[in-house]
Design an enzyme around this catalytic site. Sequence first.
Site, mmCIF file in Angstrom:
data_model
loop_
_atom_site.group_PDB
_atom_site.id
_atom_site.type_symbol
_atom_site.label_atom_id
_atom_site.label_comp_id
_atom_site.label_asym_id
_atom_site.label_seq_id
_atom_site.Cartn_x
_atom_site.Cartn_y
_atom_site.Cartn_z
ATOM 1 N N ASP A 13 0.856 -1.182 0.000
ATOM 2 C CA ASP A 13 0.000 0.000 0.000
ATOM 3 C C ASP A 13 0.895 1.236 0.000
ATOM 4 O OD1 ASP A 13 -2.456 1.378 0.133
ATOM 5 O OD2 ASP A 13 -2.261 1.604 2.296
ATOM 6 N N ASP A 15 -0.243 4.981 1.068
ATOM 7 C CA ASP A 15 -0.466 5.843 2.225
ATOM 8 C C ASP A 15 -0.430 5.029 3.507
ATOM 9 O OD1 ASP A 15 -0.994 8.440 0.931
ATOM 10 O OD2 ASP A 15 -2.685 7.384 0.046
#
Length: 259
Positions: A13, A15
């Site tokens: 991922d 963020d």
Amino acid sequence: MADRKPIESWLTDMDGVLIHEGVPIPGADAFLKKLRDSGKPFLVLTNNSMYTPRDLHARLRRMGLEVPVESIWTSALATAQFLDDQRPGGSAYAIGEAGLTTALHDIGYILTDHEPDYVVLGETRTYSFEAMTKAVRLILGGARFICTNPDETGPSTEGPLPATGAVAALITQATGKKPYFAGKPNPLMMRTGLNAIGAHSESSAMIGDRMDTDVLAGMEAGMQTFLVLTGLTRPEQVEDFPYRPSQVVDSIADLVDRV
């Protein structure tokens, strides 16, 4: 836990794992460099459908993080891939930014508000009442309802903002039709991403900061999962879930030597 194959490809991922509020998380640059030097296929994922991979490549580079364009996978790309598999050469009424509309154009979709096959809802800075009204009427007229991701809020410097999932709930209330969400935690986003880089789930790992999206999607796609504690899920919350990640680490810096 059963013996797993060595990790040959990585999905992470963005963020909360690599960056936080526009600032790189310590260790992110070293991790990405190790991945690039290793030659192992990898993807940086985001549920945010607003930006194209080229946009995100430029944004990350300005932060000092080098991620090739072809190593960025967004919920908009996963949505477009899904639609291309389901109904090639179809049409859609899209609510979203360039990340979504570009992905739909690239698969040969026609964007129209005249009897579209799909209404596709993505992230945008300005959800207009006019656009939502049109979406409601098109869905009631027979268009199928698709959303890029189920996130109900998004971050901003002023605080949380309503996001795709919240707007989808409004449209569902008005139409009685629930959307199909292509992004995390749907393992479809992981599987389409793995296919894009020619990787296999049994020798891949997913790194994320959220139990309810990243870890869940990675687990359901058959990958090893690593939860970092630099984002949304706190250590004391891990036990609240009926599933566990393969490993919990403090940050991405703890995984550099695993590449």
